[in-house]
Write an enzyme that holds these catalytic residues in place. Sequence first.
Site, PDB file in Angstrom:
ATOM      1  N   LYS A 191      15.645  -7.762 -31.530  1.00 51.58           N
ATOM      2  CA  LYS A 191      15.079  -8.961 -30.671  1.00 51.58           C
ATOM      3  C   LYS A 191      13.869  -8.931 -30.287  1.00 51.58           C
ATOM      4  CE  LYS A 191      14.555 -10.011 -26.211  1.00 51.58           C
ATOM      5  NZ  LYS A 191      13.485 -11.031 -26.561  1.00 51.58           N
ATOM      6  N   GLY A 243       8.658  -1.956 -24.051  1.00 51.14           N
ATOM      7  CA  GLY A 243       8.311  -3.032 -23.127  1.00 51.14           C
ATOM      8  C   GLY A 243       7.847  -2.444 -21.684  1.00 51.14           C
ATOM      9  N   SER A 244       8.161  -3.190 -20.963  1.00 53.82           N
ATOM     10  CA  SER A 244       7.812  -2.738 -19.445  1.00 53.82           C
ATOM     11  C   SER A 244       8.492  -1.799 -18.844  1.00 53.82           C
ATOM     12  CB  SER A 244       7.326  -3.924 -18.441  1.00 53.82           C
ATOM     13  OG  SER A 244       8.687  -4.502 -18.283  1.00 53.82           O
ATOM     14  N   THR A 245       7.991  -0.973 -18.102  1.00 56.19           N
ATOM     15  CA  THR A 245       8.731   0.069 -17.153  1.00 56.19           C
ATOM     16  C   THR A 245       9.822  -0.540 -16.391  1.00 56.19           C
ATOM     17  OG1 THR A 245       6.810   1.651 -17.236  1.00 56.19           O
ATOM     18  CG2 THR A 245       8.612   1.879 -15.772  1.00 56.19           C
ATOM     19  N   GLY A 248      12.604  -1.670 -18.693  1.00 52.78           N
ATOM     20  CA  GLY A 248      13.262  -0.184 -19.201  1.00 52.78           C
ATOM     21  C   GLY A 248      14.251   0.278 -18.346  1.00 52.78           C
ATOM     22  N   GLU A 265      10.217   3.113 -24.834  1.00 53.17           N
ATOM     23  CA  GLU A 265       8.765   3.188 -25.152  1.00 53.17           C
ATOM     24  C   GLU A 265       8.017   2.361 -23.958  1.00 53.17           C
ATOM     25  OE1 GLU A 265       7.208   5.050 -26.885  1.00 53.17           O
ATOM     26  OE2 GLU A 265       8.458   5.681 -28.767  1.00 53.17           O
ATOM     27  N   CYS A 299      -0.209  -0.580 -24.867  1.00 53.55           N
ATOM     28  CA  CYS A 299       0.593   0.057 -23.976  1.00 53.55           C
ATOM     29  C   CYS A 299      -0.343   1.466 -23.590  1.00 53.55           C
ATOM     30  CB  CYS A 299       1.720   0.625 -24.273  1.00 53.55           C
ATOM     31  SG  CYS A 299       1.809   1.181 -26.116  1.00 53.55           S
ATOM     32  N   GLU A 396      -0.538  -1.195 -14.411  1.00 56.42           N
ATOM     33  CA  GLU A 396      -1.146  -1.648 -15.642  1.00 56.42           C
ATOM     34  C   GLU A 396      -1.516  -3.013 -15.885  1.00 56.42           C
ATOM     35  OE1 GLU A 396       2.368  -1.762 -18.410  1.00 56.42           O
ATOM     36  OE2 GLU A 396       1.225  -1.012 -19.931  1.00 56.42           O
TER      37      GLU A 396
HETATM   38  P1  NAD Z   1       8.657  -6.862 -21.352  1.00 54.09           P
HETATM   39  O1  NAD Z   1       9.414  -5.616 -20.523  1.00 54.09           O
HETATM   40  O2  NAD Z   1       8.543  -7.923 -20.234  1.00 54.09           O
HETATM   41  O3  NAD Z   1       9.633  -7.201 -22.533  1.00 54.09           O
HETATM   42  C1  NAD Z   1       9.691  -6.443 -23.594  1.00 54.09           C
HETATM   43  C2  NAD Z   1      10.936  -7.022 -24.236  1.00 54.09           C
HETATM   44  O4  NAD Z   1      12.207  -6.993 -23.398  1.00 54.09           O
HETATM   45  C3  NAD Z   1      10.727  -8.625 -24.538  1.00 54.09           C
HETATM   46  O5  NAD Z   1      11.506  -8.971 -26.002  1.00 54.09           O
HETATM   47  C4  NAD Z   1      11.789  -9.190 -23.586  1.00 54.09           C
HETATM   48  O6  NAD Z   1      12.219 -10.549 -23.996  1.00 54.09           O
HETATM   49  C5  NAD Z   1      12.944  -8.265 -23.414  1.00 54.09           C
HETATM   50  N1  NAD Z   1      13.529  -8.458 -21.879  1.00 54.09           N
HETATM   51  C6  NAD Z   1      12.979  -8.675 -20.915  1.00 54.09           C
HETATM   52  N2  NAD Z   1      14.120  -8.700 -19.858  1.00 54.09           N
HETATM   53  C7  NAD Z   1      15.053  -7.870 -20.448  1.00 54.09           C
HETATM   54  C8  NAD Z   1      16.300  -7.365 -19.980  1.00 54.09           C
HETATM   55  N3  NAD Z   1      16.625  -7.551 -18.720  1.00 54.09           N
HETATM   56  N4  NAD Z   1      17.084  -6.829 -21.063  1.00 54.09           N
HETATM   57  C9  NAD Z   1      16.659  -6.547 -22.172  1.00 54.09           C
HETATM   58  N5  NAD Z   1      15.635  -7.144 -22.721  1.00 54.09           N
HETATM   59  C10 NAD Z   1      14.770  -7.809 -22.047  1.00 54.09           C
HETATM   60  O7  NAD Z   1       7.408  -6.280 -21.680  1.00 54.09           O
HETATM   61  P2  NAD Z   1       6.262  -7.422 -22.227  1.00 54.09           P
HETATM   62  O8  NAD Z   1       5.602  -7.897 -21.084  1.00 54.09           O
HETATM   63  O9  NAD Z   1       6.727  -8.043 -23.450  1.00 54.09           O
HETATM   64  O10 NAD Z   1       5.501  -5.800 -23.094  1.00 54.09           O
HETATM   65  C11 NAD Z   1       4.609  -5.446 -22.236  1.00 54.09           C
HETATM   66  C12 NAD Z   1       4.919  -4.135 -21.850  1.00 54.09           C
HETATM   67  O11 NAD Z   1       5.312  -3.383 -23.103  1.00 54.09           O
HETATM   68  C13 NAD Z   1       3.819  -3.391 -21.238  1.00 54.09           C
HETATM   69  O12 NAD Z   1       4.350  -2.772 -20.169  1.00 54.09           O
HETATM   70  C14 NAD Z   1       3.442  -2.471 -22.502  1.00 54.09           C
HETATM   71  O13 NAD Z   1       2.894  -1.158 -21.783  1.00 54.09           O
HETATM   72  C15 NAD Z   1       4.698  -1.943 -22.868  1.00 54.09           C
HETATM   73  N6  NAD Z   1       4.697  -1.428 -24.279  1.00 54.09           N
HETATM   74  C16 NAD Z   1       4.760  -0.136 -24.511  1.00 54.09           C
HETATM   75  C17 NAD Z   1       4.676   0.269 -25.810  1.00 54.09           C
HETATM   76  C18 NAD Z   1       5.137   1.696 -26.131  1.00 54.09           C
HETATM   77  O14 NAD Z   1       5.144   2.121 -27.275  1.00 54.09           O
HETATM   78  N7  NAD Z   1       5.252   2.747 -24.945  1.00 54.09           N
HETATM   79  C19 NAD Z   1       4.380  -0.546 -26.697  1.00 54.09           C
HETATM   80  C20 NAD Z   1       4.046  -1.748 -26.452  1.00 54.09           C
HETATM   81  C21 NAD Z   1       4.189  -2.279 -25.471  1.00 54.09           C
END
Ligand code: NAD
Length: 496
Positions: A191, A243-245, A248, A265, A299, A396
């Site tokens: 996704k 994605g975001s903590t 996660g 991650e 990130c 962040e």
């Molecule tokens: P986000 O957590 O909002 O979204 C990430 C993904 O998760 C998107 O595809 C989103 O549609 C999906 N998502 C949202 N809510 C969900 C849920 N309840 N269940 C399942 N999936 C869901 O993060 P973002 O704003 O897209 O990305 C930025 C974040 O990602 C930052 O915190 C960044 O640090 C982190 N990031 C981490 C790494 C790493 O390798 N550690 C790499 C890139 C980005």
Amino acid sequence: MATQEQRTSISWDYAPAPESREHVRLRDSYGLFIDGSFQDPVDGTRVASVNPATEEPVAEVAFAGPEDVRRAVQAARAAQPGWAALTGLDRGKYLFRVARLIQERARELAIVESMDGGKPIRESRDVDVPLAAAHFFHYAGWADKLSFAVGGRRVEPLGVAAQIVPWNFPLLMAAWKLAPALAAGNTAVLKPAETTPVTALLLAEILQEAELPPGVVSILPGDGATGAALVREPDIDKVAFTGSTGVGKDIQAALAGRGIPLTLELGGKSANIVFEDAAIDQAVEGIVNGIFFNQGHVCCAGSRLLVQESVAETVVSKLWGRMERLRLGDPLDKNTDVGAINSREQLHRIEALVASGEEEGAVRRTVACSLPDRGFWFAPTLFTDVAPAHRIAAEEIFGPVVSVLTFRTQAEAIEKANSTPYGLAAGIWTDKGSKAFEVAAALQAGVVWQNTYNKFDPSAAFGGYKESGFGREGGMSGLRPYLHVNPRAATARSAP
Ligand code: NAD
């Protein structure tokens, strides 16, 4: 030969150097990629993916509903035994083919990545796309050597992997996720993020062209609801999330008690530490790369700059001088250093955190540059007089904003660097190798760069500690989360 008078009148302004959109042939509308073909959503919707630099639509994209998610998972389940039954060598050939096709369409992919996400073309062209191909090449090489990755034990794939990626490196994150999963014999449902789905759909075209068996990979654009539906699916065997903590943690809660392995991650607030014995000019370049690369939507961005007090004034003044020369604007211009902020929502998040920095007493300097009339923009910003408790030092920001803190001793630098709930990455700038090793060993960070920053390689493991997540992607370690390893049975063969 120019006279002194002529020389002073020469203009050194950059001429525009826009990349041509001629290389791009996007469809008006993309369906969901399920079971090897683009399909209309059954219970999903269609939305326009917007170019954050112009606010114009890039393409219309289908978002998957729960029934669409179910169909994709069923297709992945049906395809998995056949995919796992191929020899590792044959799976590797498919991955190799995908890597070559990414290279063939590199220019188009880079342009679309910049249009859909706002990042400078220089970065999508030189970093995102080549690294995405490199990940497929790397794991193509591993597909027939899996047992070597786990000390000669017998290995099996987990089954169906649900994979969710963010918007900051859309194609690259898809490659990070898909390549090791497929090499290990799993099938996958990926996704992409809601604001940047288009290059993942071009990747779907590439998978078709590579004649990957139907169902081995499905690609389902959608928002958080689509991601949540994917995680809720009963017939998945693995979840990998970047994605975001906050999200996660939600995913971890949703999987509790289900026995499904998870890789997270997550976010970061990484410290970039400059010691007084560092080569200051090089360090300044590293600081700029650490925080302004991809508008700070990284990130592992070096968003907390820790500088030894004795050189703080010099570093800040040189950094500011360098920041004033950064070129912000059209992401498709090859001279652009800082592109558009990925979405209006992200821009508001950055503005709110920057406002909190001023309210809490830090001193803000923002580069004076003219911002385009349309689109989402934030000029490079530096905060000094930052206290560790300030929100801009703790949270962040995910934007082109660096918070400068100072330290006197090595011990204080380590303490301040580790004083965060995150633990993703760090940078150390020093001329002394022994100091670098000692500090690196004491830092709670998954990746530590020495005298460089934001360098990635498919053979190097990447991942976090603490609230930055767990599990590793990249290299040999990136295979382990996609394999069942029999702790006792050694295999005489090199492949499952
Ligand atoms: P986000 O957590 O909002 O979204 C990430 C993904 O998760 C998107 O595809 C989103 O549609 C999906 N998502 C949202 N809510 C969900 C849920 N309840 N269940 C399942 N999936 C869901 O993060 P973002 O704003 O897209 O990305 C930025 C974040 O990602 C930052 O915190 C960044 O640090 C982190 N990031 C981490 C790494 C790493 O390798 N550690 C790499 C890139 C980005």
